[in-house]
Design a protein around this motif. Structure first.
Motif, PDB file in Angstrom:
ATOM      1  N   MET A   1       0.845  -1.195   0.000  1.00  0.00           N
ATOM      2  CA  MET A   1       0.000   0.000   0.000  1.00  0.00           C
ATOM      3  C   MET A   1       0.883   1.248   0.000  1.00  0.00           C
ATOM      4  SD  MET A   1      -2.930   1.125   2.717  1.00  0.00           S
ATOM      5  CE  MET A   1      -3.815   2.675   2.536  1.00  0.00           C
ATOM      6  N   HIS A   2       0.590   2.180  -0.890  1.00  0.00           N
ATOM      7  CA  HIS A   2       1.387   3.400  -0.990  1.00  0.00           C
ATOM      8  C   HIS A   2       1.032   4.361   0.146  1.00  0.00           C
ATOM      9  CE1 HIS A   2       3.050   2.499  -4.951  1.00  0.00           C
ATOM     10  NE2 HIS A   2       1.867   2.035  -5.277  1.00  0.00           N
ATOM     11  N   PRO A   3       2.022   4.989   0.773  1.00  0.00           N
ATOM     12  CA  PRO A   3       1.719   6.025   1.763  1.00  0.00           C
ATOM     13  C   PRO A   3       1.107   7.239   1.076  1.00  0.00           C
ATOM     14  CG  PRO A   3       4.075   5.929   1.316  1.00  0.00           C
ATOM     15  CD  PRO A   3       3.458   4.759   0.617  1.00  0.00           C
ATOM     16  N   ASP A   4       0.341   8.001   1.806  1.00  0.00           N
ATOM     17  CA  ASP A   4      -0.305   9.176   1.242  1.00  0.00           C
ATOM     18  C   ASP A   4       0.720  10.273   0.982  1.00  0.00           C
ATOM     19  OD1 ASP A   4      -1.894  11.947   1.739  1.00  0.00           O
ATOM     20  OD2 ASP A   4      -3.224  10.415   0.909  1.00  0.00           O
ATOM     21  N   VAL A   5       0.507  10.997  -0.100  1.00  0.00           N
ATOM     22  CA  VAL A   5       1.468  12.019  -0.484  1.00  0.00           C
ATOM     23  C   VAL A   5       1.554  13.132   0.559  1.00  0.00           C
ATOM     24  CG1 VAL A   5      -0.161  13.449  -1.798  1.00  0.00           C
ATOM     25  CG2 VAL A   5       2.259  13.378  -2.462  1.00  0.00           C
ATOM     26  N   VAL A   6       0.480  13.365   1.290  1.00  0.00           N
ATOM     27  CA  VAL A   6       0.504  14.384   2.347  1.00  0.00           C
ATOM     28  C   VAL A   6       1.456  13.966   3.459  1.00  0.00           C
ATOM     29  CG1 VAL A   6      -0.872  15.585   4.086  1.00  0.00           C
ATOM     30  CG2 VAL A   6      -1.832  15.156   1.810  1.00  0.00           C
ATOM     31  N   ASP A   7       1.425  12.682   3.820  1.00  0.00           N
ATOM     32  CA  ASP A   7       2.332  12.178   4.856  1.00  0.00           C
ATOM     33  C   ASP A   7       3.782  12.226   4.384  1.00  0.00           C
ATOM     34  OD1 ASP A   7       0.136  11.648   6.489  1.00  0.00           O
ATOM     35  OD2 ASP A   7      -0.092   9.610   5.714  1.00  0.00           O
ATOM     36  N   LEU A   8       4.007  11.908   3.115  1.00  0.00           N
ATOM     37  CA  LEU A   8       5.361  11.967   2.575  1.00  0.00           C
ATOM     38  C   LEU A   8       5.908  13.385   2.599  1.00  0.00           C
ATOM     39  CD1 LEU A   8       4.794   9.570  -0.450  1.00  0.00           C
ATOM     40  CD2 LEU A   8       6.424   9.168   1.401  1.00  0.00           C
ATOM     41  N   ARG A   9       5.090  14.324   2.186  1.00  0.00           N
ATOM     42  CA  ARG A   9       5.526  15.724   2.180  1.00  0.00           C
ATOM     43  C   ARG A   9       5.789  16.215   3.605  1.00  0.00           C
ATOM     44  NH1 ARG A   9       1.714  19.773  -0.988  1.00  0.00           N
ATOM     45  NH2 ARG A   9       0.265  18.938   0.560  1.00  0.00           N
ATOM     46  N   SER A  10       4.947  15.809   4.539  1.00  0.00           N
ATOM     47  CA  SER A  10       5.132  16.229   5.928  1.00  0.00           C
ATOM     48  C   SER A  10       6.416  15.650   6.515  1.00  0.00           C
ATOM     49  CB  SER A  10       3.935  15.798   6.770  1.00  0.00           C
ATOM     50  OG  SER A  10       2.746  16.420   6.327  1.00  0.00           O
ATOM     51  N   PHE A  11       6.713  14.392   6.180  1.00  0.00           N
ATOM     52  CA  PHE A  11       7.933  13.766   6.695  1.00  0.00           C
ATOM     53  C   PHE A  11       9.165  14.520   6.222  1.00  0.00           C
ATOM     54  CE2 PHE A  11      11.469  10.871   5.703  1.00  0.00           C
ATOM     55  CZ  PHE A  11      11.829  10.504   6.987  1.00  0.00           C
ATOM     56  N   TYR A  12       9.233  14.824   4.927  1.00  0.00           N
ATOM     57  CA  TYR A  12      10.423  15.470   4.399  1.00  0.00           C
ATOM     58  C   TYR A  12      10.521  16.942   4.794  1.00  0.00           C
ATOM     59  CZ  TYR A  12      11.935  11.450   1.736  1.00  0.00           C
ATOM     60  OH  TYR A  12      12.391  10.202   1.398  1.00  0.00           O
ATOM     61  N   ALA A  13       9.436  17.496   5.307  1.00  0.00           N
ATOM     62  CA  ALA A  13       9.476  18.863   5.822  1.00  0.00           C
ATOM     63  C   ALA A  13       9.946  18.903   7.272  1.00  0.00           C
ATOM     64  CB  ALA A  13       8.093  19.510   5.712  1.00  0.00           C
ATOM     65  N   GLY A  14       9.938  17.753   7.944  1.00  0.00           N
ATOM     66  CA  GLY A  14      10.342  17.685   9.341  1.00  0.00           C
ATOM     67  C   GLY A  14      11.833  17.454   9.508  1.00  0.00           C
ATOM     68  N   PRO A  15      12.332  17.523  10.748  1.00  0.00           N
ATOM     69  CA  PRO A  15      13.776  17.384  11.008  1.00  0.00           C
ATOM     70  C   PRO A  15      14.360  16.047  10.549  1.00  0.00           C
ATOM     71  CG  PRO A  15      12.622  18.252  12.936  1.00  0.00           C
ATOM     72  CD  PRO A  15      11.565  17.819  11.973  1.00  0.00           C
ATOM     73  N   LEU A  16      13.648  14.946  10.804  1.00  0.00           N
ATOM     74  CA  LEU A  16      14.165  13.634  10.412  1.00  0.00           C
ATOM     75  C   LEU A  16      14.174  13.495   8.888  1.00  0.00           C
ATOM     76  CD1 LEU A  16      15.241  11.000  11.540  1.00  0.00           C
ATOM     77  CD2 LEU A  16      12.898  10.115  11.595  1.00  0.00           C
TER      78      LEU A  16
END
Length: 248
Positions: A1-16
């Motif tokens: 199952m593909h992760p949602d693009v909103v979650d992906l964008r949020s992850f790469y915007a965060g420190p980790l």
């Protein structure tokens, strides 16, 4: 199952996500130091790692699966991103020089079909970099990051699926040795973790980074034939006749 693009964008915007982008981006750039005049395609969610090729490559495209969703990329200028069915990419045969696959192999229904489609669109001598979670690494065990989604791979499994799709691996590396915790202590020491992991070849890296070339010939499978010896028997067998003399 593909992760949602909103979650992906949020992850790469965060420190980790920023740390992951920096460390993994170095590994990718080390393999593709110069893509001048070439067409580069990102598949999955590869846009965080495509920016380094802007202004160098002739053209950069980003295809994202419909189940994931798409974001506008780049943020300025004309958009180069689009939704696509990854098993039927809307490109001609042998039309792309380099393909970067991130957040796609581990979440797709059929990694083999995706790789076969990438083989079709790559030019002769074209190159692929596939990034996939390491099943022995800590990142694959934490579902708080995109690398913890889907099915992780061992090195042997990734090699097999690439070779079945007629790709020949030419370089292996690993990245993301830092534990996937948003702690300031870990984030500040991320570069030190990476250097230590690479130097000692530690087995718990977060992702595999494999570069492969398009194989232009299809291997011939030699099958063993089994000889069966059979005794030849005559089609008609002679039947002895008994002659009797009639009575006087």
């Amino acid at each position: 199952m593909h992760p949602d693009v909103v979650d992906l964008r949020s992850f790469y915007a965060g420190p980790l996500g920023v740390v992951a982008r920096r460390l993994l981006g170095r590994s990718i750039r080390a393999r593709w130091g110069n893509v001048a005049g070439q067409i580069v395609l990102g598949v999955g969610y590869a846009t965080p790692y495509l920016d380094v090729f802007t202004g160098e490559a002739e053209r950069i495209l980003a295809f994202m699966p419909a189940a994931q969703g798409v974001v506008n990329w780049p943020t300025d200028g004309l958009s180069a991103s689009a939704l696509a069915e990854l098993s039927m990419l809307p490109l001609r045969d042998s039309s792309v020089d380099r393909v970067l696959v991130v957040h796609a192999l581990e979440t797709g229904e059929s990694p083999g079909e995706l790789l076969s489609e990438i083989w079709r669109i790559l030019t002769p001598g074209g190159r692929l970099i596939a990034v996939a979670p390491n099943r022995r690494g800590m990142w694959a065990r934490m579902d708080t990051t995109p690398f913890g989604q889907g099915q992780p791979f061992s090195r042997g499994q990734l090699t097999q699926v690439l070779r079945e799709a007629l790709f020949s691996p030419v370089h292996w590396s690993e990245a993301l040795y830092v534990p996937p915790f948003p702690s300031r202590t870990f984030l500040r020491s991320a570069t030190a973790w990476e250097r230590l992991g690479v130097t000692l070849s530690l087995p718990f890296a977060g992702v595999h980074v494999i570069e492969a070339t398009k194989t232009l010939y299809r291997p011939v499978v030699v099958r063993q034939t089994r000889r069966v010896s059979a005794r030849m028997s005559p089609a008609l067998a002679a039947t002895p006749r008994v002659l009797t003399r009639g009575a006087d």
